[in-house]
Every structure is written in C-alpha cells, then in structure tokens.
Enzyme design. Structure first.
Site, PDB file in Angstrom:
ATOM      1  N   CYS A 254       0.879  -1.139   0.171  1.00 33.97           N
ATOM      2  CA  CYS A 254       0.100   0.117  -0.098  1.00 33.97           C
ATOM      3  C   CYS A 254       0.992   1.309  -0.092  1.00 33.97           C
ATOM      4  CB  CYS A 254      -0.870  -0.193   1.102  1.00 33.97           C
ATOM      5  SG  CYS A 254      -2.216  -1.482   1.087  1.00 33.97           S
ATOM      6  N   ALA A 256       1.692   4.213  -1.878  1.00 35.12           N
ATOM      7  CA  ALA A 256       1.272   5.710  -2.386  1.00 35.12           C
ATOM      8  C   ALA A 256       1.276   6.677  -0.902  1.00 35.12           C
ATOM      9  CB  ALA A 256       0.036   5.973  -2.976  1.00 35.12           C
ATOM     10  N   PRO A 257       1.913   7.784  -0.954  1.00 38.41           N
ATOM     11  CA  PRO A 257       2.490   8.446  -2.089  1.00 38.41           C
ATOM     12  C   PRO A 257       4.028   8.032  -2.213  1.00 38.41           C
ATOM     13  CG  PRO A 257       2.323   9.939  -0.336  1.00 38.41           C
ATOM     14  CD  PRO A 257       1.539   8.513   0.151  1.00 38.41           C
ATOM     15  N   GLY A 258       4.300   7.035  -1.327  1.00 32.65           N
ATOM     16  CA  GLY A 258       5.858   6.278  -1.803  1.00 32.65           C
ATOM     17  C   GLY A 258       6.945   7.000  -1.009  1.00 32.65           C
ATOM     18  N   GLY A 259       6.474   7.446   0.364  1.00 28.59           N
ATOM     19  CA  GLY A 259       7.505   7.771   1.341  1.00 28.59           C
ATOM     20  C   GLY A 259       8.257   6.413   1.907  1.00 28.59           C
ATOM     21  N   ASP A 278      -0.363   0.287  -5.386  1.00 31.32           N
ATOM     22  CA  ASP A 278      -1.280   1.173  -4.774  1.00 31.32           C
ATOM     23  C   ASP A 278      -2.622   1.021  -5.529  1.00 31.32           C
ATOM     24  OD1 ASP A 278      -1.414   3.112  -2.234  1.00 31.32           O
ATOM     25  OD2 ASP A 278      -3.085   3.662  -3.650  1.00 31.32           O
ATOM     26  N   ASP A 307      -4.742  -9.025  -4.966  1.00 31.91           N
ATOM     27  CA  ASP A 307      -4.761  -9.587  -6.188  1.00 31.91           C
ATOM     28  C   ASP A 307      -3.705 -10.090  -6.590  1.00 31.91           C
ATOM     29  OD1 ASP A 307      -5.564 -10.230  -8.557  1.00 31.91           O
ATOM     30  OD2 ASP A 307      -6.790  -8.646  -9.113  1.00 31.91           O
ATOM     31  N   ASP A 322       1.568  -1.380   4.690  1.00 29.38           N
ATOM     32  CA  ASP A 322       1.082  -0.070   5.354  1.00 29.38           C
ATOM     33  C   ASP A 322      -0.302   0.247   5.055  1.00 29.38           C
ATOM     34  OD1 ASP A 322       1.726   2.390   6.644  1.00 29.38           O
ATOM     35  OD2 ASP A 322       2.442   3.331   5.104  1.00 29.38           O
ATOM     36  N   CYS A 375      -0.962   3.979  10.800  1.00 28.27           N
ATOM     37  CA  CYS A 375      -0.932   5.382  11.839  1.00 28.27           C
ATOM     38  C   CYS A 375      -2.124   5.574  12.509  1.00 28.27           C
ATOM     39  CB  CYS A 375      -0.618   6.450  10.754  1.00 28.27           C
ATOM     40  SG  CYS A 375      -1.597   6.742   9.498  1.00 28.27           S
TER      41      CYS A 375
HETATM   42  C1  LIG Z   1      -1.549   4.838   4.742  1.00 29.43           C
HETATM   43  S1  LIG Z   1      -1.154   4.974   3.100  1.00 29.43           S
HETATM   44  C2  LIG Z   1       0.385   4.462   2.609  1.00 29.43           C
HETATM   45  C3  LIG Z   1       1.362   5.373   2.675  1.00 29.43           C
HETATM   46  C4  LIG Z   1       2.591   4.882   2.135  1.00 29.43           C
HETATM   47  N1  LIG Z   1       3.282   3.699   2.617  1.00 29.43           N
HETATM   48  C5  LIG Z   1       3.744   6.002   2.406  1.00 29.43           C
HETATM   49  O1  LIG Z   1       4.535   5.472   3.409  1.00 29.43           O
HETATM   50  O2  LIG Z   1       3.812   7.060   1.658  1.00 29.43           O
HETATM   51  C6  LIG Z   1      -2.305   3.718   2.561  1.00 29.43           C
HETATM   52  C7  LIG Z   1      -2.493   3.493   1.138  1.00 29.43           C
HETATM   53  O3  LIG Z   1      -3.187   2.288   0.820  1.00 29.43           O
HETATM   54  C8  LIG Z   1      -3.842   2.420  -0.506  1.00 29.43           C
HETATM   55  N2  LIG Z   1      -4.774   1.262  -0.540  1.00 29.43           N
HETATM   56  C9  LIG Z   1      -5.928   0.883   0.022  1.00 29.43           C
HETATM   57  N3  LIG Z   1      -6.605  -0.352   0.061  1.00 29.43           N
HETATM   58  C10 LIG Z   1      -5.602  -1.046  -0.951  1.00 29.43           C
HETATM   59  C11 LIG Z   1      -5.601  -2.049  -1.392  1.00 29.43           C
HETATM   60  N4  LIG Z   1      -6.367  -3.036  -1.389  1.00 29.43           N
HETATM   61  N5  LIG Z   1      -4.477  -2.626  -2.463  1.00 29.43           N
HETATM   62  C12 LIG Z   1      -3.512  -1.546  -2.708  1.00 29.43           C
HETATM   63  N6  LIG Z   1      -3.663  -0.194  -2.054  1.00 29.43           N
HETATM   64  C13 LIG Z   1      -4.494   0.029  -1.142  1.00 29.43           C
HETATM   65  C14 LIG Z   1      -4.485   3.708  -0.387  1.00 29.43           C
HETATM   66  O4  LIG Z   1      -4.786   4.247  -1.722  1.00 29.43           O
HETATM   67  C15 LIG Z   1      -3.466   4.446   0.337  1.00 29.43           C
HETATM   68  O5  LIG Z   1      -2.503   5.206  -0.596  1.00 29.43           O
END
Ligand SMILES: C[S@@+](CC[C@H](N)C(=O)[O-])C[C@H]1O[C@@H](n2cnc3c(N)ncnc32)[C@H](O)[C@@H]1O
Length: 443
Positions: A254, A256-259, A278, A307, A322, A375
């Site tokens: 998960c 985005a935004p890629g931190g 993402d 998937d 995450d 978080c």
């Molecule tokens: C907490 S944020 C991730 C922050 C990221 N790891 C960072 O450090 O920048 C959670 C992310 O999970 C994505 N997300 C939610 N359900 C998902 C899924 N089933 N598969 C992939 N991404 C998912 C959301 O779009 C969101 O961008």
C-alpha cells in the site's frame, strides 16, 4: 470594495464547510477553495486551526446560537469556527477578525447569516470566559476532540490518553529524511545551519532531522534537489524494521505516495526488485513523482495488493503492509480526521486490514518478513488485528521485539498487552504509529 482579509477568510470558510458538509479531506478542500496566491498560506492556517480547535469552538458556538448546531448550514458552522478560531487562538486583532469574517460571509453567499455571525463573534468577545468555561465542561470541549474518540482513548490508554490528546492539538514538527546515497544527515544539518535553519537529529531514526521552525519545503534547495524528503520520524522506522538486504524481492503493498518506498530504496540500494502497489491510480502517480525527485525507481503497479494478478504469482522476501487505517495517529497533521472519522467505520477498516494481511501472507517466502503498519492508535486496527492473525496462522511468528533492536535510542514504550510496537503521539515527538514484524517460519 472587498474588506481587507476577507478573501483568505472566505477560502478558509469554503474549505471547512466542504469538510463539514461534503466529507472532503481538508487538503483537497483547500485546493478546491482556490484562494488567491497571496491568501493561500493564511487561509490554510485558519482552516487547519478551525479544524484543530473546532470541537471546543463548536461547544462555544452552541451557547451563542439561537438554534441547534446541527440546524445550521455547513457554511454557517464554518464561519463560526473560523471566526471564533481567530478570536481565541490566532494573532489576528479582534476587530479585524470580526469584520473580515463578516465580510467573508457575504463572499461565500451566506448573506442571511451576516447579522447572526456578527452578533455571535461580538458576544464571544464580551463573554469569553464564561463561554469557554461552558465549553470545557464537556470532554469534547475540554480536549477539542469528538466525544467518542476521547472515551475510546480513556478506555484503551488509561495512562496516556491526556498526553495523546494534547499532542494531537499541538503543531507538528517538520521532519525531514536525509536522502542516503546523496547526503548524510550530518551534512544535511550542516547545509541547513549555513542557511540559518536550526535542526535537531532524532536519536532513534538515523536519517531523521526535525526543523526547529517549520517552513515551506518547496522553498528549501535541499528538497528541490532531492537531498531530502518530508517524513515523520515514526514513519522512518519502517525501513529498518523491514530489514531488507541487497538482492531481495520486496513488495510495498500500500505504497502511495511512496514515502516508505523511497526510504526502502535509499537504505538498500542493491534490492533485487521493489514492487510498489497502490489501488488508487492518482496516488500511485505520486509514488513515481516522488521517486523521480529522489533519483530512484521502482516497479509501480496500480491495483488491489491482495490480487495475485497485480502482485504476481511469486513469493517475496519482504512485504511492507502499510495498511489503510483510521489515521488517528496523525491527527496533529490532519485535524480534519477529528471530523471525518466515525466509530462505525472501525469494524470495516479492521476487516480490510485483516483480509490484506491474510492475502499477502500467502505471498511471503518461508523465512521472509512481513511488516504490518498503521498510523492508528486504536487497538482494533493494531494489536487486535495482529493477535487474531497470529492465532489463525500457524507459521507466523511475531519478531518485533528483536527487530526493534535495530532502533537504538527508542524511548521506553507504552505497555501494549499484545504483539507489536506502538509509538504514541506525545511520547517520542512522533506521529502515532503501530508496527508488527511478522516472520514466516521455514518448515
Ligand atoms: C497509509 S497509506 C500508505 C502510505 C505509504 N506507505 C507511504 O509511506 O507513503 C495507505 C495506502 O493504501 C492504499 N490502499 C488501500 N487499499 C489498498 C489495496 N487493497 N491495495 C493496494 N493499496 C491499497 C491507499 O490508496 C493508500 O494510498
């Protein structure tokens, strides 16, 4: 003629109304509010402040209003929050706060509310102490958080809840991450010192640097040139806890935004493969943009990380999950979370976290490590998810305790009564973050 300062107030009011009425996130609402460039910074400060202290100010407003709060249109609620915020918390001279907010009421089309907003703000000036005392009689007013959240924290964190709430209402530090491979943290600190910007190294996050006075990063040469990123120190613990090594195949599920994707690549330059997934295409583009600024690259994919068509029929040495969560650990950075989250959403979030964890576990190599992160400060999304997972999954072992030896200097942590590692707001200067390091037993 438009009253001086009415434009910034009107933009703040539009943004706050969009959060209250349409459930928009504040940052998106501020963009949509399209403040004039000169008004943007002040509009943002007003909108963030009104959201941060809004639960207290709302308890003030209900004492001033002739009709119940819920009967007021979101734009009127927003006018009152933005107006009262200026009077109680901002440096704005009171007469300017009142007249510019009243003028903003006309700009946002709330002409019928002009007299009422004016009367409420003026009465607040006269009766401030009694009105605040009235607001502080309720938990929501005293702590400026929704009642359900205060009550939940009291139950879950009986020794910490007050500290958490106080920290959530404080202004967060701007924390940067030195881009390893391009610059060391010490050299980055020296570069800032030369520019007259004081910094402070975070002891337990080896790339993290707090700026003493938060500033607009887009104005920092080091940021523009990709020598640093913005990332809270707690979020910078994912890479060391995941402990990837050169040659490994890693999945950032998960991303985005890629931190964390960026930090993983910076920490282990010789990774075999990094797949960053993402579900949100627009957000996935931000992974690409952020990596490009840092001179890094990953295999970025859009889709559901659970998937197999998205993540492939392969096994990974390391998986970072995450997970999407309530965000209750980052309220100090996103005060709109106080308004947008509802307790009824928690079971759905926990089910989603549980499903993602189970699906991804099947893609982890025996002997490999999965880092579960949120978080959130709520047990339902943290220890409860991991506890249930460990009970159901015979080949999963919680190794968080030994993995956290990679974080020397970490202050003593709160008693968790469950697996994983919790950083609470108000405890180590970071956002609230939960990590559980899970290894798959090789049989
Ligand atoms: C907490 S944020 C991730 C922050 C990221 N790891 C960072 O450090 O920048 C959670 C992310 O999970 C994505 N997300 C939610 N359900 C998902 C899924 N089933 N598969 C992939 N991404 C998912 C959301 O779009 C969101 O961008």
């Amino acid at each position: 003629m438009i009253e001086l300062g009415a434009g910034s107030r009107a933009a703040a009011v539009r943004a706050v109304a969009a959060v209250l009425g349409d459930g928009l996130m504040l940052e998106a609402a501020l963009e949509a509010a399209a403040a004039a460039p000169a008004d943007r910074a002040f509009a943002q400060a007003l909108a963030f402040g009104a959201m941060r202290f809004g639960h207290r100010l709302r308890r003030v407003a209900v004492q001033l209003l002739p009709r119940p709060w819920d009967d007021q249109k979101p734009v009127v609620q927003a006018l009152l929050l933005v107006g009262l915020y200026q009077l109680e918390y901002a440096d704005t001279p009171p007469h300017a706060a009142v007249s510019a907010t009243v003028a903003a009421a006309r700009l946002v089309g709330a002409v019928g509310a002009v007299g009422m907003v004016n009367a409420c703000l003026r009465r607040y000036q006269r009766e401030r102490e009694a009105l605040l005392a009235g607001a502080d009689e309720t938990q929501a007013g005293r702590w400026s958080h929704p009642d359900w959240f205060v009550e939940q924290l009291m139950r879950e964190w009986p020794d910490y809840w007050e500290r958490i709430l106080e920290a959530n209402n404080a202004h967060p530090p701007l924390t940067l991450r030195a881009r390893r491979g391009r610059i060391s943290r010490d050299s980055l600190a020296a570069e800032f010192a030369e520019a007259g910007i004081a910094t402070h190294a975070v002891s337990f996050a080896s790339d993290a640097l707090d700026l003493a006075v938060p500033t607009d990063v887009r104005a920092l040469a080091a940021f523009v040139a990709g020598r640093c990123s913005v990332q809270d120190a707690a979020a910078q613990l994912a890479a060391p806890l995941l402990a990837a090594a050169p040659g490994m195949r890693v999945l950032d599920a998960c991303a985005a935004p890629g931190g964390k994707t960026g930090h993983l690549l910076e920490t282990v330059p010789g990774l075999g493969q990094l797949v960053a997934v993402d579900i949100d295409a627009q957000r996935a583009q931000r992974i690409r943009d952020n990596l490009a600024r840092l001179g890094l690259a990953a295999d970025v994919r859009v889709g559901d990380a659970a998937d197999p068509r998205v993540i492939g029929d392969v096994l990974y040495d390391r998986i970072l999950l995450d997970a999407p969560c309530s965000g209750t650990g980052v309220i100090r950075r996103h005060p709109d979370i106080k308004w947008l989250r509802r307790p009824r959403e928690l079971p759905g979030l926990a089910a989603r976290q549980h499903d993602l964890l189970n699906a991804l576990w099947r893609r982890l190599k025996p002997g490999g490590r999965l880092l579960y992160a949120t978080c959130s400060v709520l047990r339902a999304e943290n220890t409860a998810v991991v506890k249930q997972f460990l009970a159901d999954t015979g080949d999963a072992v919680d190794v968080t305790e030994s993995a956290s030896l990679a974080l020397p200097g970490l202050p003593p942590r709160p008693e968790l009564r469950g697996p994983g590692l919790m950083l609470l707001p108000g405890y180590a200067g970071t956002d609230g973050f939960y990590y559980a390091c899970l290894e798959r037993r090789s049989t």
